[in-house]
Write an enzyme that holds these catalytic residues in place. Structure first.
Site, short mmCIF file in Angstrom:
data_model
loop_
_atom_site.label_atom_id
_atom_site.label_comp_id
_atom_site.label_asym_id
_atom_site.label_seq_id
_atom_site.Cartn_x
_atom_site.Cartn_y
_atom_site.Cartn_z
N ASP A 22 0.80 -1.28 0.01
CA ASP A 22 0.02 0.10 0.08
C ASP A 22 0.99 1.24 -0.12
O ASP A 22 1.94 1.18 0.62
CB ASP A 22 -0.84 0.13 1.32
N GLU A 56 1.03 -0.64 -5.22
CA GLU A 56 -0.02 0.41 -5.42
C GLU A 56 0.69 1.86 -5.76
O GLU A 56 0.97 2.66 -4.67
CB GLU A 56 -0.94 0.64 -4.15
#
EC number: 2.4.1.18
Length: 792
Positions: free
Chosen positions: A426, A481
């Site tokens: 993330d 990401e």
């Protein structure tokens, strides 16, 4: 590879070999699943500018204290046979051969690679190997020794330290710890009567005194479980000593499933997976939700919010305890049961890992170890550099020796202790740049990626992380990401890349949101849709996804947008409502923080149709493996007719986005000559359609132009056939291999059964339209001209 586009008014060829990801205004560079931000995407030309100024060297601290400057000429290990020395690795950077646009940034790439090699060699010299270094959990935190429990904590800023907990009545006087020269505190607690002095599942905390004389209690940094008193509002978490005996300790029974050619990912949040307005458990998810995922033919589950986080509404992104599972949904053993159950169903399990930042919480988070000391004695940078002003969270010091140990060990812990099959990292954009992407509009200019704004320490950490993951688990799947489009993010570390297997295609969902919310149907641009879906670096794999409840948006995103596909829990059947976590503003309600599975199970509701369609598109990839095919050719994107035609593998896809127009006898181009049949039809009755496309029809191709001369072909394709294309439908055609006895001969009509996922006998021909299409000439009228079978 060339991606070819044509329309009724013009045709053009566009090389995507060097294109970065779409232009993006990242703002906060986060995706809190429809809660806090959305990126915006645009497109434009890419420019390459001059040479990058050389970055200044950054100081490496060993154990947070000892600084070393070493001349490196150490041989690399045998796992990189093409690289014989550190100098070879920094001079021979393979990614520059893949992308000539990187040549102007050779100095930056050499510097980055040199920093990586130096850091890797330092770790190997002082810790034995990178893999050993990533087993810090065997040294730090709580570990069973011979007739004792050994507890270690890195806290160089502490002046005194004790261990307190239920086991000693929260009085640490008898359990004083000793500090070494590297700031590591150690305590050995002898067994009592042959049993561990600290009972399993009892509360513990690390108590220390910092420079101003204040004593503070903190949860141990390497704690493996943490809980909170549910009867007390906003209570702080307690660390829990977790060491179950064999009867309670979960033992894995099933092997990891093999790595699929292309991941079809079901992203899930265990807590909100219950149909009831409550927090679901790992075991309930395993028993009730995993079978649904398997039935819909996904091959991978991605679990969000696994790492402990005290703020539920953070979606798991504000991690407080990095080695602990979220106790809201159960114990570590319960999570192991979930993962083992997934493996038994043939599902791989990825974890949403958050190493981009940490919760700002002091009493129950890692931030509690920061008491104003310098960065080399902390997990985080000092001052503004250590604080993310938009996320209200702390930022790691990736150059610190013990931070590297902590984070790399964290990855190995989840892989080995819980048998995860990989990770989605993330917030990678925030890690890659000192500006964290805040108020940064990435345009594709390479100067944005390789400059003094790049956080080389973070890049080096990600390179080390990917190396460690793939050494421990060669078949791991690791996804980044990133919204910036950083070149070589998805290339091997040995090539000079950062080492991820896939990157998320972040601009695609935002494009669809813009279209659905802001454009009328007639304003939708086929060329713009195609460009958004195909605008990616072809040498780096992408995972596409769309936040949508439209079957055509789902399918074209999957088929044209990348090398894998992701969908969030509930979107497969069009779950209503935005997610709204319990909060003061909604009376702490869980009503909008659950999944209403009864909707898709109800036979009288239409949710079942979208669910069946999503099952079918996954089955289509199971049968034809189009997602893993490098053959992707868009032969037509017609703005007037609102039709997009493309080939992926040897399948031919026809999407009609027109709200009203149906085209009978519509001519489409294809590569291979022969007979084609329907493989999947969104207008089929079983998907809630009108059954207008006949499934019992053979479509025979006609040759187009001169073989091998694209300009004489139809839309650049050497063959064509005709189809019926109703409005707002997508139909896929496959080539019948008549010379093979594989069940796809003339006795089959080629409709993909939405339940079994196999091309099956047509049992619903009475429900399908009659054979009313202009299907082209019969075999007797045709003169086949065989050419190349691929345009790759």
């Amino acid at each position: 590879m060339m991606y070819c586009f044509s329309s009724s008014s013009s045709s053009f060829n566009l090389s995507l070999s060097l294109l970065p990801s779409n232009k993006i205004n990242t703002k906060a560079c986060r995706d809190h699943r429809c809660i806090t931000r959305r990126t915006r995407a645009a497109h434009g030309s890419m420019e390459f500018f001059g040479k990058l100024s050389f970055l200044s060297s950054q100081t490496l601290t060993v154990h947070g204290k000892v600084e070393r400057n070493v001349a490196f000429a150490t041989l690399l290990d045998n796992e990189n046979p093409t690289m014989t020395s550190s100098q070879d690795e920094t001079e021979n950077i393979a990614i520059m051969g893949l992308d000539p646009g990187l040549e102007g940034f050779k100095d930056h790439l050499k510097y980055r690679t040199q920093k990586y090699v130096e850091q890797k060699n330092l770790i190997e010299n002082f810790e034995g190997s990178l893999e050993d270094f990533a087993q810090g959990y065997l040294k730090f935190g709580f570990n069973r020794g011979q007739d004792c429990i050994v507890y270690r904590e890195w806290a160089p800023a502490a002046q005194e330290a004790q261990l307190i907990g239920d086991f000693n009545g929260w009085d640490g006087f008898k359990h004083q710890m000793e500090k070494d020269q590297f700031g590591v505190w150690t305590l050995k607690i002898p067994n009592s009567g042959g049993t561990p002095a600290i009972p399993h599942n009892s509360r513990v905390k690390f108590r220390f005194r910092h420079g101003d004389g204040t004593w503070v209690d903190r949860i141990p940094a390497w704690i493996k479980y943490a809980t909170v008193d549910p009867t007390k509002f906003a209570a702080a978490y307690d660390g829990v000593y977790w060491d179950p005996t064999p009867p309670e300790r979960y033992e894995f029974k099933y092997p990891r499933p093999p790595k699929p050619m292309s991941p079809r990912i079901y992203e899930a949040h265990v807590g909100m997976s219950s149909s009831e307005p409550c927090i679901n458990s790992y075991r309930e998810f395993a028993d009730n939700v995993l079978p649904r995922i398997q039935a819909n033919n996904y091959n991978t589950v991605q679990l969000m919010a696994v790492m402990e986080h005290s703020y539920y509404a953070s979606f798991g992104y504000h991690v407080t305890n990095f080695f602990a599972v979220s106790s809201r949904s159960g114990t570590p053993e319960d999570l192991k049961y979930l993962i083992d159950k997934a493996h038994s169903l043939g599902l791989r399990v990825l974890m949403d890992v958050v190493h981009s930042h940490a919760s700002n919480n002091v009493t129950d988070g890692l931030n509690g170890f920061d008491v104003g000391q310098s960065a080399q004695e902390s997990y985080f940078h000092a001052g503004d550099r250590g604080y993310h002003k938009l996320w209200d969270s702390r930022l790691f010091n990736y150059a610190n020796w013990e931070v590297l140990r902590f984070l790399l060990s964290n990855l190995r812990w989840w892989l080995e202790e819980f048998k995860f099959d990989g990770f989605r990292f993330d917030g990678v954009t925030s890690m890659l740049y000192h500006h964290h992407g805040i108020n940064m509009a990435f345009t594709g200019d390479y100067n944005e990626y390789f400059s003094e704004s790049t956080d080389v320490d973070a890049v080096v950490y990600l390179m080390l992380a990917n190396l460690v993951i793939h050494k421990i688990l060669p078949d791991a799947t690791v996804i980044a990401e990133d919204v910036s489009g950083m070149p070589a993010l998805g290339r091997l570390v040995s090539e000079g890349g950062i080492g991820f297997d896939y990157r998320l295609a972040m601009a695609i969902p935002d494009k669809w949101i813009d279209y659905v919310m802001n454009k009328k149907d007639e304003e939708w641009s086929m060329n713009d849709i195609v460009l958004t879906l195909t605008n990616r670096r072809y040498t780096e794999k992408c995972i596409s996804y769309a936040e949508s409840h439209d079957q055509m948006i789902h399918f074209i995103t999957m088929a044209l947008g990348g090398d894998g596909y992701l969908i969030f829990m509930g979107n497969e059947f069009g779950h209503p409502d935005w997610i709204d976590f319990p909060r003061e503003g909604n009376g702490w309600s869980y009503e909008k923080c659950r999944r209403q599975w009864s909707l898709v199970d109800a036979d009288h509701l239409r949710y079942k149709f979208l669910n069946a369609f999503n099952r079918a598109i996954n089955s289509l990839d199971d049968r034809f493996s189009f997602l893993s095919s490098t053959k992707q050719i868009v032969s037509s994107s017609n703005e007037e007719e609102k039709i997009i035609v493309f080939e992926r593998g040897d399948l031919v896809f026809v999407f009609n986005f027109h709200p009203e127009n149906s085209y009978d006898g519509y001519k489409i181009g294809c590569d291979l000559p022969g007979k084609y049949r329907v493989a999947l039809d969104s207008d089929a009755w079983e998907f809630g359609g009108h059954g207008r496309v006949a499934h019992d029809v053979d479509h025979f191709t006609s040759p187009e132009g001169i073989p091998g001369v694209p300009e004489t072909n139809f839309n650049g394709r050497p063959n064509s056939f005709k189809v019926l294309s109703p409005p707002r439908t997508c139909v896929v055609y496959y080539k019948v291999e008549e010379d093979l006895d594989d069940g796809y001969g003339e006795d089959f009509t080629g409709i993909l059964d939405p339940v079994t996922g196999a091309v099956a006998l047509e049992e619903n021909s009475d429900k399908s339209a009659s054979s009313q299409e202009d299907v082209g000439p019969t075999p007797e009228d045709m003169e086949f001209q065989m050419g190349d079978e691929s345009d790759d």
